[in-house]
Design an enzyme around this catalytic site. Sequence first.
Site, PDB file in Angstrom:
ATOM      1  CG  HIS A   1      -5.926  -2.000   8.860  1.00 26.68           C
ATOM      2  ND1 HIS A   1      -6.264  -1.107   9.700  1.00 26.68           N
ATOM      3  CD2 HIS A   1      -4.776  -1.980   8.476  1.00 26.68           C
ATOM      4  CE1 HIS A   1      -5.215  -0.215   9.860  1.00 26.68           C
ATOM      5  NE2 HIS A   1      -4.188  -0.766   9.026  1.00 26.68           N
TER       6      HIS A   1
ATOM      7  CD  GLU B   1      -8.897   1.078   7.616  1.00 25.15           C
ATOM      8  OE1 GLU B   1      -9.154   0.086   8.678  1.00 25.15           O
ATOM      9  OE2 GLU B   1      -8.565   2.247   7.782  1.00 25.15           O
TER      10      GLU B   1
ATOM     11  CG  ASP C   1      -9.085  -1.299  11.745  1.00 25.59           C
ATOM     12  OD1 ASP C   1      -8.150  -1.994  11.308  1.00 25.59           O
ATOM     13  OD2 ASP C   1      -9.450  -0.088  11.240  1.00 25.59           O
TER      14      ASP C   1
ATOM     15  CG  ASP D   1      -0.310  -0.139   2.493  1.00 24.16           C
ATOM     16  OD1 ASP D   1       0.920  -0.327   2.462  1.00 24.16           O
ATOM     17  OD2 ASP D   1      -1.115  -0.595   3.417  1.00 24.16           O
TER      18      ASP D   1
HETATM   19  C1  GLP Z   1      -0.515   0.307   8.743  1.00 25.08           C
HETATM   20  C2  GLP Z   1      -0.355  -0.248   7.213  1.00 25.08           C
HETATM   21  C3  GLP Z   1      -0.436  -1.956   7.490  1.00 25.08           C
HETATM   22  C4  GLP Z   1       0.012  -2.308   8.875  1.00 25.08           C
HETATM   23  C5  GLP Z   1      -0.759  -1.582  10.109  1.00 25.08           C
HETATM   24  C6  GLP Z   1      -0.138  -2.029  11.463  1.00 25.08           C
HETATM   25  O1  GLP Z   1      -1.848   0.820   8.758  1.00 25.08           O
HETATM   26  N1  GLP Z   1      -0.927  -0.110   6.016  1.00 25.08           N
HETATM   27  O2  GLP Z   1      -0.037  -2.618   6.691  1.00 25.08           O
HETATM   28  O3  GLP Z   1      -0.085  -3.489   9.231  1.00 25.08           O
HETATM   29  O4  GLP Z   1      -0.261  -0.220   9.864  1.00 25.08           O
HETATM   30  O5  GLP Z   1       0.728  -1.317  11.813  1.00 25.08           O
HETATM   31  P1  GLP Z   1       2.026  -1.688  12.938  1.00 25.08           P
HETATM   32  O6  GLP Z   1       2.736  -2.760  12.456  1.00 25.08           O
HETATM   33  O7  GLP Z   1       2.599  -0.346  13.247  1.00 25.08           O
HETATM   34  O8  GLP Z   1       1.007  -1.996  14.203  1.00 25.08           O
END
Ligand code: GLP
Length: 237
Positions: A138, A143, A136, A67
């Site tokens: 995702h 989402e 959440d 992404d």
């Molecule tokens: C962002 C990214 C996700 C990732 C998520 C969780 O939203 N787009 O790909 O998995 O954060 O991040 P973290 O690993 O910092 O908890």
Amino acid sequence: MNYIVVDSYKELSRKAAQIIASVVTLKPDCVLGLATGSSPVGTYDRLTEMYENGELDFSRVTSVNLDEYVGLDGTNDQSYRYFMNKNLFDRVNIDKNRTFVPNGLAADPAAEGEAYDNHIKELGGIDIQLLGIGLDGHIGFNEPDSFFTKETHLVKLHESTIEANSRFFASRDEVPTTAITMGMSSIMQARRVLLIANGAKKKEIMEKAFFGPITPEVPASILQMHPDLTVIYCEND
Ligand code: GLP
């Protein structure tokens, strides 16, 4: 599903890196699906160490990222392209021309999404997709919704995601509100999926995602259907 619980973030990162490294070793021209967020930072550190020790060669590897924020170009230090360069690509011998991140500046996000999916197909698909998980549920930026979106697409970020990701920005107002994310088709068609998560705050969503019903309201739950899924969770931060 192979659900592995480990005691430390270090162990999580070591295991995840070993799995990715084994894919690269067995198939030097593999396609790695890569992720951002704080969870994979230790994995990328470990992969870098393996490269520095001469244990791993990225020269024939291709990567596709999940992404990108809309409106940020790759030189912006909050963009996911910048993150990938800094945490992995600039530290190993991968050919940067074969590292792909959705274009957050695309004038036509729908066309960008279609081109991104077609490109993944042309590459022969993803050999292993690394994922984190949002609070959440995702994955990428898919989402919670009333349906799963198959294609790479433009997404409006939920308030909780903006809030969670604001820790990386100078202020909450600077967090982009939209992003382009790989959809569920490319993720689910990856030959292997590896999801990593750490921290007590993720405990509840991990239970829901991997031991609860499969529902688009918990996007990661679709991974229960994947034939080659490994999950590594560490409750400690
Ligand atoms: C962002 C990214 C996700 C990732 C998520 C969780 O939203 N787009 O790909 O998995 O954060 O991040 P973290 O690993 O910092 O908890």
